[in-house]
Design a protein around this motif. Sequence first.
Motif, PDB file in Angstrom:
ATOM      1  N   LYS A   1       0.794  -1.247   0.002  1.00 20.60           N
ATOM      2  CA  LYS A   1      -0.012   0.028  -0.091  1.00 20.60           C
ATOM      3  C   LYS A   1       0.827   1.170   0.088  1.00 20.60           C
ATOM      4  O   LYS A   1       1.892   1.286   0.537  1.00 20.60           O
ATOM      5  N   SER A   2       0.307   2.357  -0.654  1.00 21.33           N
ATOM      6  CA  SER A   2       1.111   3.531  -0.431  1.00 21.33           C
ATOM      7  C   SER A   2      -0.080   4.782  -0.869  1.00 21.33           C
ATOM      8  O   SER A   2      -0.585   4.677  -1.795  1.00 21.33           O
ATOM      9  N   SER A   3       0.273   5.817  -0.105  1.00 21.38           N
ATOM     10  CA  SER A   3      -0.399   6.820  -0.401  1.00 21.38           C
ATOM     11  C   SER A   3       0.605   8.279  -0.694  1.00 21.38           C
ATOM     12  O   SER A   3       0.240   9.265  -0.270  1.00 21.38           O
ATOM     13  N   ALA A   4       1.796   7.873  -1.356  1.00 21.64           N
ATOM     14  CA  ALA A   4       2.820   8.880  -1.392  1.00 21.64           C
ATOM     15  C   ALA A   4       2.796   9.467  -2.713  1.00 21.64           C
ATOM     16  O   ALA A   4       3.393   9.003  -3.588  1.00 21.64           O
ATOM     17  N   GLY A   5       2.167  10.486  -2.771  1.00 21.38           N
ATOM     18  CA  GLY A   5       2.293  11.344  -3.950  1.00 21.38           C
ATOM     19  C   GLY A   5       1.441  10.758  -4.752  1.00 21.38           C
ATOM     20  O   GLY A   5       0.673   9.910  -4.963  1.00 21.38           O
ATOM     21  N   TYR A   6       1.698  11.317  -6.178  1.00 20.95           N
ATOM     22  CA  TYR A   6       0.734  11.020  -7.322  1.00 20.95           C
ATOM     23  C   TYR A   6       1.017   9.438  -7.800  1.00 20.95           C
ATOM     24  O   TYR A   6       2.068   8.926  -7.781  1.00 20.95           O
ATOM     25  N   ASN A   7      -0.111   8.686  -8.082  1.00 25.80           N
ATOM     26  CA  ASN A   7       0.119   7.124  -8.385  1.00 25.80           C
ATOM     27  C   ASN A   7       0.658   7.320  -9.841  1.00 25.80           C
ATOM     28  O   ASN A   7       0.035   6.882 -10.793  1.00 25.80           O
ATOM     29  N   LEU A   8       2.152   7.396  -9.853  1.00 25.90           N
ATOM     30  CA  LEU A   8       2.705   7.114 -11.268  1.00 25.90           C
ATOM     31  C   LEU A   8       2.477   5.760 -11.634  1.00 25.90           C
ATOM     32  O   LEU A   8       2.599   5.448 -12.898  1.00 25.90           O
ATOM     33  N   THR A   9       2.615   4.703 -10.623  1.00 22.32           N
ATOM     34  CA  THR A   9       2.448   3.288 -11.223  1.00 22.32           C
ATOM     35  C   THR A   9       1.520   3.121 -12.072  1.00 22.32           C
ATOM     36  O   THR A   9       1.535   2.668 -13.078  1.00 22.32           O
TER      37      THR A   9
ATOM     38  N   ASN B   1      -9.881  -2.835   6.832  1.00 21.39           N
ATOM     39  CA  ASN B   1     -10.425  -3.913   5.970  1.00 21.39           C
ATOM     40  C   ASN B   1      -9.754  -4.071   4.620  1.00 21.39           C
ATOM     41  O   ASN B   1     -10.229  -4.730   3.633  1.00 21.39           O
ATOM     42  N   ALA B   2      -8.605  -3.419   4.419  1.00 22.27           N
ATOM     43  CA  ALA B   2      -7.900  -3.275   2.940  1.00 22.27           C
ATOM     44  C   ALA B   2      -7.415  -4.455   2.816  1.00 22.27           C
ATOM     45  O   ALA B   2      -7.425  -4.730   1.405  1.00 22.27           O
ATOM     46  N   VAL B   3      -7.033  -5.582   3.681  1.00 21.80           N
ATOM     47  CA  VAL B   3      -6.431  -6.658   3.539  1.00 21.80           C
ATOM     48  C   VAL B   3      -7.201  -7.404   2.110  1.00 21.80           C
ATOM     49  O   VAL B   3      -6.917  -8.211   1.634  1.00 21.80           O
ATOM     50  N   ARG B   4      -8.786  -7.238   2.415  1.00 21.38           N
ATOM     51  CA  ARG B   4      -9.720  -8.036   1.903  1.00 21.38           C
ATOM     52  C   ARG B   4     -10.180  -7.261   0.750  1.00 21.38           C
ATOM     53  O   ARG B   4     -10.310  -7.537  -0.536  1.00 21.38           O
ATOM     54  N   TYR B   5     -10.542  -6.061   1.067  1.00 18.28           N
ATOM     55  CA  TYR B   5     -11.579  -5.075   0.147  1.00 18.28           C
ATOM     56  C   TYR B   5     -10.469  -3.975  -0.510  1.00 18.28           C
ATOM     57  O   TYR B   5     -11.081  -3.360  -1.415  1.00 18.28           O
ATOM     58  N   GLY B   6      -9.108  -4.153  -0.285  1.00 13.60           N
ATOM     59  CA  GLY B   6      -8.408  -3.023  -1.015  1.00 13.60           C
ATOM     60  C   GLY B   6      -8.491  -1.643  -0.566  1.00 13.60           C
ATOM     61  O   GLY B   6      -9.271  -1.276   0.595  1.00 13.60           O
ATOM     62  N   THR B   7      -7.918  -0.611  -1.141  1.00 16.12           N
ATOM     63  CA  THR B   7      -7.824   0.891  -0.575  1.00 16.12           C
ATOM     64  C   THR B   7      -8.754   1.562  -1.513  1.00 16.12           C
ATOM     65  O   THR B   7      -9.394   0.969  -2.409  1.00 16.12           O
ATOM     66  N   MET B   8      -8.695   2.936  -1.387  1.00 18.79           N
ATOM     67  CA  MET B   8      -9.752   3.440  -2.263  1.00 18.79           C
ATOM     68  C   MET B   8      -9.274   3.272  -3.741  1.00 18.79           C
ATOM     69  O   MET B   8     -10.136   3.501  -4.525  1.00 18.79           O
ATOM     70  N   LYS B   9      -7.763   3.456  -4.082  1.00 19.58           N
ATOM     71  CA  LYS B   9      -7.399   3.059  -5.199  1.00 19.58           C
ATOM     72  C   LYS B   9      -8.078   2.075  -5.921  1.00 19.58           C
ATOM     73  O   LYS B   9      -8.450   1.986  -7.197  1.00 19.58           O
TER      74      LYS B   9
ATOM     75  N   THR C   1      -8.480   8.311 -13.189  1.00 22.99           N
ATOM     76  CA  THR C   1      -9.169   8.061 -11.914  1.00 22.99           C
ATOM     77  C   THR C   1      -8.048   7.989 -10.890  1.00 22.99           C
ATOM     78  O   THR C   1      -8.274   8.482  -9.796  1.00 22.99           O
ATOM     79  N   ASN C   2      -7.030   7.043 -10.911  1.00 21.73           N
ATOM     80  CA  ASN C   2      -6.232   6.654 -10.120  1.00 21.73           C
ATOM     81  C   ASN C   2      -5.103   7.940  -9.957  1.00 21.73           C
ATOM     82  O   ASN C   2      -4.160   7.877  -9.451  1.00 21.73           O
ATOM     83  N   LEU C   3      -5.130   8.889 -10.939  1.00 25.01           N
ATOM     84  CA  LEU C   3      -4.214   9.984 -11.057  1.00 25.01           C
ATOM     85  C   LEU C   3      -4.796  11.093  -9.885  1.00 25.01           C
ATOM     86  O   LEU C   3      -4.268  11.628  -8.741  1.00 25.01           O
ATOM     87  N   PHE C   4      -6.202  11.143  -9.915  1.00 26.94           N
ATOM     88  CA  PHE C   4      -6.867  11.966  -8.829  1.00 26.94           C
ATOM     89  C   PHE C   4      -6.782  11.410  -7.368  1.00 26.94           C
ATOM     90  O   PHE C   4      -7.028  12.100  -6.438  1.00 26.94           O
ATOM     91  N   VAL C   5      -7.159   9.965  -7.485  1.00 25.88           N
ATOM     92  CA  VAL C   5      -6.963   9.277  -6.194  1.00 25.88           C
ATOM     93  C   VAL C   5      -5.847   9.598  -5.582  1.00 25.88           C
ATOM     94  O   VAL C   5      -4.781   9.068  -6.053  1.00 25.88           O
ATOM     95  N   GLY C   6      -5.629  10.302  -4.436  1.00 30.57           N
ATOM     96  CA  GLY C   6      -4.490  10.394  -3.864  1.00 30.57           C
ATOM     97  C   GLY C   6      -3.753  11.617  -4.147  1.00 30.57           C
ATOM     98  O   GLY C   6      -2.578  12.042  -3.595  1.00 30.57           O
ATOM     99  N   SER C   7      -4.310  12.586  -4.889  1.00 32.52           N
ATOM    100  CA  SER C   7      -3.885  13.990  -5.254  1.00 32.52           C
ATOM    101  C   SER C   7      -3.998  15.044  -4.094  1.00 32.52           C
ATOM    102  O   SER C   7      -3.465  16.108  -4.366  1.00 32.52           O
TER     103      SER C   7
END
Lengths: 463, 463
Positions: A187-195, B152-160, B195-201
Amino acid sequence: MLQVGGIINELTSIVGPKNISSAQAVRDQHGKDESYHSIRSPDLVVWPGNTEQVSNVAKLCNQHKIVMIPFGTGTGVEGGVAALEGGVCIDLSRMDEVVSVNHADMDVTVEPGVTRNFLNTYLRDSGLWFPIDPGPDPSLCGMAATSASGTNAVRYGTMKNNVLNLEVVLADGSIVHTAGEGRRSRKSSAGYNLTNLFVGSEGTLGIITKATLKVYGIPESALSAVCCFDNIQSAVDSVVEVMSYGIPIARIELLDEVTMDSFNKYSKELNYKVAPTLFLEFHGGKNEVEGQAKATGEIVQSNGGSDFVWSTKAEERNKLWQARHDALYAALNLRPGCKGLVTDVCVPISNLPEIITKTKEDIGNLSLIAPLVGHVGDGNFHLLVLFDPNDAEEKARAKDLTERVARHALALDGTCTGEHGIGMGKMDLLKDEIGSPGIEVMKNIKKTLDPHNIMNPGKILYL
Amino acid sequence: MLQVGGIINELTSIVGPKNISSAQAVRDQHGKDESYHSIRSPDLVVWPGNTEQVSNVAKLCNQHKIVMIPFGTGTGVEGGVAALEGGVCIDLSRMDEVVSVNHADMDVTVEPGVTRNFLNTYLRDSGLWFPIDPGPDPSLCGMAATSASGTNAVRYGTMKNNVLNLEVVLADGSIVHTAGEGRRSRKSSAGYNLTNLFVGSEGTLGIITKATLKVYGIPESALSAVCCFDNIQSAVDSVVEVMSYGIPIARIELLDEVTMDSFNKYSKELNYKVAPTLFLEFHGGKNEVEGQAKATGEIVQSNGGSDFVWSTKAEERNKLWQARHDALYAALNLRPGCKGLVTDVCVPISNLPEIITKTKEDIGNLSLIAPLVGHVGDGNFHLLVLFDPNDAEEKARAKDLTERVARHALALDGTCTGEHGIGMGKMDLLKDEIGSPGIEVMKNIKKTLDPHNIMNPGKILYL
């Protein structure tokens, strides 16, 4: 723009004389027009041996504004590796090391020449596997580039969910580690999700030279099942119910009656009922998979499905999934000499019956044969549209069908591609799918990372 | 730059006179310095009522190059909503509609004022729930902005993994739908993953005004369990084994002996052994969860864990998870009058024993009290570092400890933040985590989407 010929000597000194090839040799090697999209040859092919060489090739091309086309295995179906403007094809197949396997952390790092079958063979004795399984045997970095998935995505996710880090060479030759060099936290929420910016970028933003991936424990037990239905609606209703119960199903594939007929005709051993059918698989402990199968069987029967025939025997399971994986060949066998044009759309699950009904009307109206297979747990399905490559008019009808399916998907809150990507085949559809403001954001990202438009141009976006 | 005061009339005409407030009123409302990061007040707060108003506010601010700070619930811990340069705070709490719930497709669309508890209450009768659970009750769009997760992230994941689409207002006021307007397919490989560029921005690229999220069926049965260990290594070994067997565990939380002691002291009802402990939860059918618990119990005991005490009774389960969710208050109760500084790192699971050992040495050397809680299935853990807010020297030691933990994580292939984000608190760490080429890519993306640096400036990146 400098002709590519002008940098041959410099390229040769970067990769070595055995790792560069002329345009003619490339054409001879790759042959002609094996799929719907025409092959366009690059001017040169280089086979770099490491990331530094890739970086140096990119620096040189960037300096002279020469186009680069990253190449993995060429198994994509939307023309993503076509060299539309010539240029230098960077074939990554000779960078083929499994860099690391971390058993306890269940992650691996691979170079771009490593394919999914190679990795799974490599991992077999470790008790680990990488479950994402598009039909053929693509490179894992290519799968990342295309945001691929396959039959196991309903449980294990797509490449988006399974890439922890990427090493990418940008157009200017700089080497980026999307999550930081060597990092592999889950898991990471470190900066923009470049991956996840580079996952699915189809070689248009950079060249993936390493991927760190999640792997999984090989399940203790696997159970496969088959059941058929009177109609698509009942099959989809079953899928919706299975999903809403949270049964951690590993695979749930829909095959229409045309596909089932093709299976029977392709393999003398098979004698399935010619009706809409679900192939299912459960992974886990022995009791667990039987519990899941029992619960699913009850759901299926309450929706009018047939007897739920299931097996934990490897032989039976393999027979089932071999049939599924041979779907393309079985389809082609329906009309020998034909080629197949593969569609790929994804809609919210509840819209599947409507889009399939409309699609079947289109198939009838266009007088085509097009077996349907679908990863229905995700709302994703494909048609294998058969066409005679010597019949231009039929080829056009086949293309018309794929366009219609995509338009239906867009009208039903869906996407024109669930897992094959945009390539050169779906650029108009993408515009309509995302809308102008989103397309502008994509263009701006492309321009800032590749200002000279030399990274696999002519794909995804009209610039 | 025009003073913010110069656009008050225009802002008022956009949002209406009841939806704008002066700086003084804001300061009175928000109070002072309740966390480690000082609150910095904006000049003005507006409460837009719909996306069009947000867009018009952004257009106006962009025209005059005035800073905007999107605000959800203010529950973030890294100072992400601090108005470092004043400007206009765009408080989204009055846009609080659940726009749609699609039962069969298990997705919902919410406005930014909808919190996770509100949504789950709203959904309860439908049999659906949204499982991602950071401690407090943040807005779902804020959770997307921070790339949040929880137990719950281990099963359902994170916001990503759970955001299907976002509506975002960019700095120039344009309205982007990251997956295309109204789209909600579960999978897509259509163009760049906006979507995942703005998630975590974290509000630095735009203002999230709508989110389409996956939801899940409320599990038929849930089973919770507790077991304790002589040491952290045995607990982590158990976690590694549970994960490698692919047991679809819903929660697996590590609590160290300091935390367990704090639980006992905080609640008279609790009398846990003061030792490293795992709290676990399983979701599924009744037989399934018992099967999973049995298999996990065997793993735990083979690693020297204590008796595996489990229960499916709601009352017992609630007691357990109430204790876990009260961890912050239990920690603060250890030293009344203190405040807590929360760390957040994530490492490959196998590196957990090493980082926890090093961290405990640091805690001892720095003479601090810092209970540890961790979402160990993901390798993610937090310390609740207690400090006397009136003791500047101790506050500095607390900050030093959080810095050390983050540096250990970076040295062990991990990240300085698993789920809290960078905000203003971890910008230096991010630079070291990602490295210059990756940071340059992030900066270029920021500059192309927000050329005047007016979207929540001073967060994530030094520009």
